[in-house]
Design a protein around this motif. Structure first.
Motif, PDB file in Angstrom:
ATOM      1  N   PRO A 272      54.305  -9.027 -23.958  1.00  0.00           N
ATOM      2  CA  PRO A 272      53.585  -8.394 -25.068  1.00  0.00           C
ATOM      3  C   PRO A 272      52.070  -8.428 -24.897  1.00  0.00           C
ATOM      4  O   PRO A 272      51.380  -7.481 -25.275  1.00  0.00           O
ATOM      5  CB  PRO A 272      54.021  -9.216 -26.292  1.00  0.00           C
ATOM      6  CG  PRO A 272      55.341  -9.787 -25.915  1.00  0.00           C
ATOM      7  CD  PRO A 272      55.263 -10.053 -24.439  1.00  0.00           C
ATOM      8  N   GLU A 273      51.567  -9.509 -24.294  1.00  0.00           N
ATOM      9  CA  GLU A 273      50.109  -9.610 -24.134  1.00  0.00           C
ATOM     10  C   GLU A 273      49.562  -8.620 -23.106  1.00  0.00           C
ATOM     11  O   GLU A 273      48.340  -8.414 -23.017  1.00  0.00           O
ATOM     12  CB  GLU A 273      49.708 -11.035 -23.742  1.00  0.00           C
ATOM     13  CG  GLU A 273      50.348 -11.543 -22.468  1.00  0.00           C
ATOM     14  CD  GLU A 273      51.656 -12.292 -22.706  1.00  0.00           C
ATOM     15  OE1 GLU A 273      51.947 -13.219 -21.926  1.00  0.00           O
ATOM     16  OE2 GLU A 273      52.360 -11.954 -23.689  1.00  0.00           O
ATOM     17  N   ASP A 274      50.453  -7.987 -22.325  1.00  0.00           N
ATOM     18  CA  ASP A 274      50.020  -6.991 -21.341  1.00  0.00           C
ATOM     19  C   ASP A 274      50.086  -5.562 -21.878  1.00  0.00           C
ATOM     20  O   ASP A 274      49.795  -4.612 -21.147  1.00  0.00           O
ATOM     21  CB  ASP A 274      50.885  -7.084 -20.078  1.00  0.00           C
ATOM     22  CG  ASP A 274      50.625  -8.369 -19.301  1.00  0.00           C
ATOM     23  OD1 ASP A 274      49.524  -8.921 -19.451  1.00  0.00           O
ATOM     24  OD2 ASP A 274      51.522  -8.805 -18.564  1.00  0.00           O
TER      25      ASP A 274
ATOM     26  N   PRO B 127      49.356  -0.116 -17.324  1.00  0.00           N
ATOM     27  CA  PRO B 127      50.378   0.648 -16.600  1.00  0.00           C
ATOM     28  C   PRO B 127      51.590   0.969 -17.467  1.00  0.00           C
ATOM     29  O   PRO B 127      52.023   0.162 -18.292  1.00  0.00           O
ATOM     30  CB  PRO B 127      50.750  -0.283 -15.438  1.00  0.00           C
ATOM     31  CG  PRO B 127      49.489  -1.057 -15.183  1.00  0.00           C
ATOM     32  CD  PRO B 127      48.885  -1.283 -16.540  1.00  0.00           C
ATOM     33  N   ALA B 128      52.131   2.176 -17.256  1.00  0.00           N
ATOM     34  CA  ALA B 128      53.273   2.637 -18.045  1.00  0.00           C
ATOM     35  C   ALA B 128      53.987   3.742 -17.280  1.00  0.00           C
ATOM     36  O   ALA B 128      53.425   4.367 -16.379  1.00  0.00           O
ATOM     37  CB  ALA B 128      52.812   3.158 -19.404  1.00  0.00           C
TER      38      ALA B 128
ATOM     39  N   GLU C   3      44.554   7.318 -11.156  1.00  0.00           N
ATOM     40  CA  GLU C   3      45.535   8.205 -10.531  1.00  0.00           C
ATOM     41  C   GLU C   3      46.829   8.163 -11.321  1.00  0.00           C
ATOM     42  O   GLU C   3      47.207   7.140 -11.888  1.00  0.00           O
ATOM     43  CB  GLU C   3      45.775   7.755  -9.085  1.00  0.00           C
ATOM     44  CG  GLU C   3      46.675   8.643  -8.274  1.00  0.00           C
ATOM     45  CD  GLU C   3      46.775   8.169  -6.830  1.00  0.00           C
ATOM     46  OE1 GLU C   3      45.759   8.275  -6.108  1.00  0.00           O
ATOM     47  OE2 GLU C   3      47.854   7.662  -6.438  1.00  0.00           O
ATOM     48  N   SER C   4      47.518   9.302 -11.385  1.00  0.00           N
ATOM     49  CA  SER C   4      48.829   9.362 -12.024  1.00  0.00           C
ATOM     50  C   SER C   4      49.668  10.406 -11.309  1.00  0.00           C
ATOM     51  O   SER C   4      49.158  11.171 -10.480  1.00  0.00           O
ATOM     52  CB  SER C   4      48.708   9.704 -13.513  1.00  0.00           C
ATOM     53  OG  SER C   4      48.219  11.025 -13.687  1.00  0.00           O
TER      54      SER C   4
ATOM     55  N   ARG D 119      48.758   2.279 -12.278  1.00  0.00           N
ATOM     56  CA  ARG D 119      47.556   1.442 -12.373  1.00  0.00           C
ATOM     57  C   ARG D 119      46.877   1.564 -13.733  1.00  0.00           C
ATOM     58  O   ARG D 119      45.736   1.148 -13.898  1.00  0.00           O
ATOM     59  CB  ARG D 119      46.574   1.816 -11.261  1.00  0.00           C
ATOM     60  CG  ARG D 119      47.130   1.600  -9.858  1.00  0.00           C
ATOM     61  CD  ARG D 119      46.119   1.974  -8.798  1.00  0.00           C
ATOM     62  NE  ARG D 119      46.660   1.817  -7.458  1.00  0.00           N
ATOM     63  CZ  ARG D 119      46.001   2.119  -6.343  1.00  0.00           C
ATOM     64  NH1 ARG D 119      44.758   2.590  -6.426  1.00  0.00           N
ATOM     65  NH2 ARG D 119      46.567   1.962  -5.166  1.00  0.00           N
ATOM     66  N   GLY D 120      47.560   2.143 -14.676  1.00  0.00           N
ATOM     67  CA  GLY D 120      46.989   2.305 -16.002  1.00  0.00           C
ATOM     68  C   GLY D 120      46.809   3.774 -16.355  1.00  0.00           C
ATOM     69  O   GLY D 120      46.872   4.659 -15.494  1.00  0.00           O
TER      70      GLY D 120
END
Length: 321
Positions: A38-40, A62-63, A89-90, A121-122
Motif C-alpha cells: 500500500p505504501e507504494d 508503476p502500473a 516511457e510507456s 517505471r511509473g
C-alpha cells in the motif's frame, strides 16, 4: 468541470481500491494492476471535461492497465483514447501491435477491443478521451491507427502533440465558453491524425482543411524568429496560395503582420523581464527575434507597452528586489 484526486488524501490501506474506483467511474472501466505494498501506491489525477473531450493527467508509480475482453464487450459508450507521453516511457498494446511511447509521442487505442497499457517505471501521461461517435470515421481507419507511435515528427501528428500538450497544460484556465470553443477544433485535429495514418487519403481532405488554421499558426510560432518569415514562405510551406493563407487567418480573426509583430514583441518583452537581466544588447535581441531595425523595434515596443525596451529592462530588477 475539473476533478482533482490524490492518493495522499486517502488512508493508506484504501488507496489502491480508491484509485481503481476513480479511474473506473470517471475515466473508463479497466483492470488496474498496482504495486502490492500500500505504501507504494501513489497517484495524482486531474480530470477535465472540454465539451465531449475529456483530458486526464496522471502521475503515478508503476502500473499496468488491462481493458479485458469482458470489459470491452460491456454496454458502455465506445471511446477512443489518445495517450500523450510527458516523461519516461510507456507501451500501448492493441490488435497485436505495441507502441513504445517516449516524451512527445502519442498513440491511440479503442475501448471496443482489449488493450494493455504498460507503465513499468511509473506514469506521467496526458490521456484524451473522445467518443467514437464524434470521431465519425470508418472502423478500419481507427483500426489502422491504434497502437502506433504518432508524432512528434509527422506533419499532422507533430501539430497534434503541440496542440494537445498546450490544451492539457492550460485547461485549468479555461472558462465554460472557451472550453466549448476548443472542443470542435480538438476533435478535428484528432480526426486529422487518424486519417493521416490511414490508406484512404481522400478521408483526410476534410479534417486537414479543418485544421489548416492550427497548422499555419503552429508553423508561424516555430518560425517566429526567422527574419524571412512572410506570407509567401508560410503559404509555400503549406502548399497553398497567399490569398488562401490570408483567408484562413481571417477566419481566425488574425492579420498576418499584426500577429507576427505582437508575438515577436511579446517574446522580447519576456526576455527583457528575466531576472537577472541577460547581458545581450537590446539591438541583438531585436535582431534575433526578426526585427531588422533596432529603431523600429524600439518604437513598436514603446507603442505596445508604454515604455522603451531599455526602460522596461531597467525596471525589472527593482520589481524583484
Amino acid at each position: 468541470m475539473t476533478t482533482t484526486w490524490q492518493t495522499a488524501a486517502v488512508p493508506l490501506a484504501d488507496r489502491a481500491d480508491a484509485l481503481r474506483q476513480t479511474i473506473r467511474e470517471r475515466v473508463v472501466p479497466v483492470e488496474l494492476v498496482l504495486p502490492r505494498r500500500p505504501e507504494d501506491v501513489h497517484a495524482d489525477v486531474t480530470i477535465t471535461d472540454i465539451g465531449s473531450v475529456q483530458v486526464s493527467s496522471v502521475r503515478a508509480n508503476p502500473a499496468t492497465v488491462h481493458r479485458t475482453t469482458r470489459l470491452a464487450g460491456a454496454d458502455d459508450e465506445p471511446v477512443l483514447f489518445i495517450s500523450l507521453q510527458k516523461s519516461g516511457e510507456s507501451t500501448v498494446v492493441q490488435d497485436g501491435r505495441g507502441a513504445v511511447l517516449r516524451p512527445g509521442s502519442i498513440a491511440c487505442y479503442d475501448t471496443r477491443r482489449p488493450y494493455t497499457l504498460l507503465f513499468e517505471r511509473g506514469v506521467d501521461t496526458h490521456f484524451f478521451r473522445v467518443p467514437l461517435r464524434d470521431i465519425a470515421l470508418p472502423d478500419e481507419v481507427v483500426r489502422q491507427a491504434v497502437a502506433r507511435v504518432l508524432g512528434p515528427g509527422g506533419a499532422v501528428s507533430g501539430i497534434a502533440v503541440d496542440y494537445l500538450t498546450r490544451l492539457a497544460e492550460t485547461r485549468m484556465q479555461l472558462d465554460a465558453t472557451a472550453a466549448h470553443l476548443l472542443a470542435a477544433p480538438s476533435l478535428e485535429l484528432i480526426r486529422a491524425v487518424l486519417t493521416a495514418e490511414s490508406d484512404r487519403p481522400a478521408l483526410a481532405a476534410g479534417p486537414l482543411h479543418g485544421t489548416l488554421g492550427l497548422r499555419v499558426l503552429a508553423h508561424m510560432r516555430d518560425h517566429l524568429a526567422d527574419p524571412d518569415l512572410s506570407p509567401a514562405s508560410v503559404a509555400r510551406a503549406h502548399h497553398i496560395s497567399v490569398r488562401h493563407l490570408y483567408a484562413t487567418l481571417a477566419r481566425h480573426g488574425i492579420g498576418f503582420g499584426d500577429w507576427v509583430r505582437t508575438e515577436r514583441l511579446d517574446a522580447c518583452r519576456r526576455e527583457l523581464s528575466r531576472t537577472p537581466p541577460a547581458t545581450e544588447t537590446i539591438a541583438a535581441l531585436a535582431q534575433r527575434w526578426g526585427f531588422k531595425s533596432p529603431a523600429h523595434f524600439s518604437r513598436a515596443f514603446k507603442a505596445a507597452y508604454g515604455m522603451s525596451p531599455r526602460e522596461w529592462r531597467a525596471q525589472v530588477p527593482r520589481a524583484h528586489r
